[in-house]
Design an enzyme around this catalytic site. Sequence first.
Site, mmCIF file in Angstrom:
data_model
loop_
_atom_site.group_PDB
_atom_site.id
_atom_site.type_symbol
_atom_site.label_atom_id
_atom_site.label_comp_id
_atom_site.label_asym_id
_atom_site.label_seq_id
_atom_site.Cartn_x
_atom_site.Cartn_y
_atom_site.Cartn_z
ATOM 1 C CB SER A 12 -0.909 -0.157 1.188
ATOM 2 O OG SER A 12 -1.476 1.281 1.731
HETATM 3 N N1 LIG Z 1 -6.633 8.294 1.893
HETATM 4 C C1 LIG Z 1 -6.303 7.150 2.684
HETATM 5 C C2 LIG Z 1 -6.317 5.996 1.671
HETATM 6 C C3 LIG Z 1 -6.141 4.614 2.314
HETATM 7 C C4 LIG Z 1 -6.543 3.482 1.335
HETATM 8 O O1 LIG Z 1 -7.440 3.461 0.505
HETATM 9 N N2 LIG Z 1 -5.826 2.406 1.532
HETATM 10 C C5 LIG Z 1 -6.141 1.073 0.775
HETATM 11 C C6 LIG Z 1 -4.825 0.260 0.606
HETATM 12 S S1 LIG Z 1 -3.808 1.319 -0.641
HETATM 13 C C7 LIG Z 1 -6.985 0.122 1.620
HETATM 14 O O2 LIG Z 1 -6.808 -0.042 2.727
HETATM 15 N N3 LIG Z 1 -8.094 -0.543 0.864
HETATM 16 C C8 LIG Z 1 -8.651 -1.455 1.611
HETATM 17 C C9 LIG Z 1 -10.249 -0.912 1.704
HETATM 18 O O3 LIG Z 1 -10.630 0.245 1.209
HETATM 19 O O4 LIG Z 1 -11.122 -1.573 2.033
HETATM 20 C C10 LIG Z 1 -4.905 7.230 3.403
HETATM 21 O O5 LIG Z 1 -4.029 8.090 2.666
HETATM 22 O O6 LIG Z 1 -4.576 6.578 4.121
#
Ligand SMILES: N[C@@H](CCC(=O)N[C@@H](CS)C(=O)NCC(=O)O)C(=O)O
Length: 219
Positions: A12
């Site tokens: 990530s």
């Molecule tokens: N704006 C957030 C975005 C976080 C995000 O979307 N992370 C993704 C991985 S890159 C995630 O956890 N996805 C799983 C989900 O949304 O269920 C940040 O900067 O922390």
Amino acid sequence: MGKLTLYGIDASPPVRSVLLTLNALGLEFDYKVVNLMTGEHLRPEYLKINPLHTVPTLEDDGFYINDSNAINAYLVSKYGKDDSLYPKDLQKRAIVDQRMHYNSSVVSSTGRALSIPLRAGKSEIPRASFDALEQVYKTLDLFLESNDFLAGNNLTIADFHITAVLTTTMLFLDVDATKYPKLAGWVQRIKELPYYDEANGSRLSQVAAFINSKKYTIV
Ligand SMILES: N[C@@H](CCC(=O)N[C@@H](CS)C(=O)NCC(=O)O)C(=O)O
């Protein structure tokens, strides 16, 4: 100093942006892997600390904070020996914030658009996604026109956020130094940071293996 725990996974980019900040500040922390592939982020224990089920989450001595942008600003404000990574000066900070919002709203989604088809088992990526990425590289090159770093002549957390995304998009399309000389120079400067490999470079192998294993065509 409180005990810090980062919940995340190397693949990530927002997690790697926090790893860059933690390393730049020389902070000790525990790293708890939350495996998105097996749905660990959807388990009740994790939803309790992050109802949005995203990584990263940071725990600082019982205090939980989600979102890499908020986490990095918090870490520098609380633990930075000085404010250079996230300046207190309002105008300097506004530029850093602008770059971070550009990353959240444009760079990250441009990167995501490239990998979504592959994660969905498709083998075609629309050319428009690559065109959007070229536009991002062009804009970043412009930000660097008269600066060494993305928000001025100092390294800031904006550089960390964009580093984490760009080192992933570069697995799809490298930064062409003849088209984007400033951006290519910046990538080189970032890779020379003493903690770059530990915080980001060495953590790209899984993503790289995934992308390289796909034989996709651009349509
Ligand atoms: N704006 C957030 C975005 C976080 C995000 O979307 N992370 C993704 C991985 S890159 C995630 O956890 N996805 C799983 C989900 O949304 O269920 C940040 O900067 O922390």
